[in-house]
Scaffold this active site. Structure first.
Site, PDB file in Angstrom:
ATOM      1  N   CYS B  82       0.849  -1.203   0.000  1.00 50.93           N
ATOM      2  CA  CYS B  82       0.000   0.000   0.000  1.00 50.93           C
ATOM      3  C   CYS B  82       0.881   1.248   0.000  1.00 50.93           C
ATOM      4  O   CYS B  82       1.589   1.495  -0.964  1.00 50.93           O
ATOM      5  CB  CYS B  82      -0.971  -0.040   1.175  1.00 50.93           C
ATOM      6  SG  CYS B  82      -2.283   1.197   1.032  1.00 50.93           S
ATOM      7  N   HIS B 182      -3.698  -4.924   0.426  1.00 53.89           N
ATOM      8  CA  HIS B 182      -3.145  -5.380   1.701  1.00 53.89           C
ATOM      9  C   HIS B 182      -3.194  -6.909   1.773  1.00 53.89           C
ATOM     10  O   HIS B 182      -4.219  -7.457   2.164  1.00 53.89           O
ATOM     11  CB  HIS B 182      -3.947  -4.798   2.863  1.00 53.89           C
ATOM     12  CG  HIS B 182      -3.726  -3.342   3.060  1.00 53.89           C
ATOM     13  ND1 HIS B 182      -2.746  -2.848   3.883  1.00 53.89           N
ATOM     14  CD2 HIS B 182      -4.342  -2.262   2.524  1.00 53.89           C
ATOM     15  CE1 HIS B 182      -2.762  -1.526   3.853  1.00 53.89           C
ATOM     16  NE2 HIS B 182      -3.725  -1.143   3.035  1.00 53.89           N
ATOM     17  N   GLU B 184      -1.971  -8.747   3.965  1.00 50.41           N
ATOM     18  CA  GLU B 184      -2.187  -9.142   5.367  1.00 50.41           C
ATOM     19  C   GLU B 184      -3.651  -9.037   5.765  1.00 50.41           C
ATOM     20  O   GLU B 184      -4.041  -9.450   6.850  1.00 50.41           O
ATOM     21  CB  GLU B 184      -1.294  -8.291   6.292  1.00 50.41           C
ATOM     22  CG  GLU B 184      -1.759  -6.869   6.566  1.00 50.41           C
ATOM     23  CD  GLU B 184      -1.478  -5.872   5.434  1.00 50.41           C
ATOM     24  OE1 GLU B 184      -1.107  -6.315   4.323  1.00 50.41           O
ATOM     25  OE2 GLU B 184      -1.649  -4.661   5.666  1.00 50.41           O
TER      26      GLU B 184
END
Lengths: 255, 200
Positions: B82, B182, B184
């Site tokens: 990001c 993202h 994650e």
């Protein structure tokens, strides 16, 4: 008009640590279970996000209880919004460090210092700052409430959402004091007015009683996301039931 | 083979927690890089992404991480996530004009689109030039949360469409990788991406 961008389906946990509770009109709390278990369940069901709101922190003016938040974050590999009792940039920072992706703020920003929105947006980026609106309907206007629907602010919802957008908020969480927990459908007019007033995403909560309520909301107001609590907590439907129903009705959602 | 990934912790604005968790789940080891002396004994670097472009560069400078970070990006596989991808660019325009790390010839500009901004939610990727990082993930959805986009004409790996507007959603230049989304926060697909990164 159907949505051209996938509408996010979000599980909302109202928390009195460590319990998920179900408020009715933000009152009459009923303990449902532990936040960690609920978060994990909704993650596995395919929720696009989880929101965790400590609904008593502001009212009791106590600090945010971080252990529960961190434990809940550990169950999730999807975005996690956290709010309740946020009063400083240090609060934002510590919540990000224990696993929050977005911080949700209401009471302090509206009752004490709206500049915290500007400051948080500049430091953490707009996308990480969510302003929670607790709207109460009067004859011809909506008033922002705080402290979990208990305290008046005299601020007009439609003016306030524009103000927070200007100040750098990246998202609105729109809740209705009148409709919350009643399972009789969303406040469609309010939702549409708020969605149309700002350019930032609006997540609408408060009122889902049936799958059709969710469909009607998306078709009428086209919010960026719908946050669901009661329907999920009582296992009336799963996130996957909701997504399947919406897809079958030509409403775009993520897989 | 064990692989230790250094996550750059640039002060107040890092969300290192969830990235660390994902890397551990993917089978890697993690070392948090807080100072310029922490760059030893790491195999790869992740630059996380919460904050604004200007603030991120300020924090890197303030914490004296900038020089060593640049040095190690040149020699170690690096993944920018990001904002971490965005600051690999030459210039950013968030809160004024800011010089970036300048590894990718690109500018970071606000998303201009007839829809809500920030762009938030799961979205698909359209792989233009497949690479090892996205191997097996071409059909997956990833989570996006951003108001700015990287505008470049080279080094593009994938595009993503948001409300009719296509933007660059991942890049690669030699050992430097960047993803606008993202991983994650992208369920199992994201964990797989970290596995791919570990195996590079």
């Amino acid at each position: 008009m159907n949505n051209k961008v996938a509408t996010r389906i979000i599980a909302k946990l109202d928390i009195k640590p460590p319990y998920v509770i179900k408020p009715i009109h933000f009152e009459g709390l009923k303990k449902m279970g532990f936040s960690t278990d609920f978060a994990k369940k909704y993650y596995e069901q395919g929720a696009d996000e989880v929101m965790y709101i400590d609904i008593v922190a502001s009212l009791y003016q106590r600090e945010i209880l971080k252990d529960e938040i961190e434990k809940t974050a550990n169950e999730l590999f999807i975005p996690f919004g956290v709010g309740g009792g946020v009063r400083s940039i240090e609060d934002f920072s510590s919540l990000f460090h224990i696993g929050a992706d977005k911080v949700i703020i209401n009471t302090y920003a509206i009752q004490e210092n709206p500049d915290i929105i500007n400051k948080a947006a500049e430091i953490f980026g707009s996308q990480a700052v969510v302003v929670n609106i607790e709207a109460k309907k009067w004859d011809n206007w909506y008033e922002c409430y705080t402290d979990c629907g208990r305290i008046q602010s005299k601020k007009d919802v439609l003016k306030w959402v524009k103000e927070v957008e200007q100040r750098g908020a990246g998202e609105i969480l729109l809740q209705s004091v009148d409709y919350d927990g009643r399972e009789r459908g969303f406040d469609l007019e309010l939702s549409k007015k708020v969605v149309d007033s700002v350019k930032i995403p609006v997540v609408v909560s408060s009122g889902a009683g049936t799958l059709e309520d969710i469909k009607k909301l998306i078709e009428y107001a086209n919010p960026s996301g719908v946050a669901i609590a009661t329907l999920l907590h009582y296992n009336k439907f799963t996130i996957s039931d909701i997504k399947k129903y919406l897809k079958d009705n030509d409403i775009k959602v993520s897989r | 083979m064990s692989c230790t990934i250094g996550i750059i912790n640039y002060g107040i604005a890092g969300n290192i927690h969830s990235i660390k968790k994902s890397i551990l789940k993917a089978g890697g080891d993690v070392k948090i890089i807080n100072t310029k002396n922490d760059f030893s004994n790491i195999d790869k670097i992740v630059i996380p992404g919460v904050g604004s472009f200007k603030d991120a560069m300020n924090e890197l400078t303030k914490n004296d991480l900038l020089d060593n970070l640049k040095k190690f990006i040149k020699i170690k596989p690096t993944l920018g996530i990001c904002l971490g991808m965005q600051i690999l660019s030459s210039i950013g325009f968030e809160y004024g004009k800011t010089q970036g790390l300048n590894f990718i010839n690109a500018e970071v500009k606000p998303i201009i689109v007839d829809a809500k901004v920030p762009h938030v939610g799961f979205n698909e990727i359209e792989v233009i030039n497949s690479n090892k990082l996205l191997k097996g993930l071409e059909e997956e959805e990833f989570y996006f949360m951003h108001s700015f986009e990287v505008v470049n004409y080279t080094n593009i790996v994938s595009l993503t469409e948001y409300a009719g507007h296509k933007f660059v959603s991942s890049i690669q230049k030699d050992n430097i990788y960047g993803v606008q989304f993202h991983p994650e926060k992208s369920r199992e697909a994201g964990i797989q991406l970290f596995k791919n990164f570990i195996e590079l």
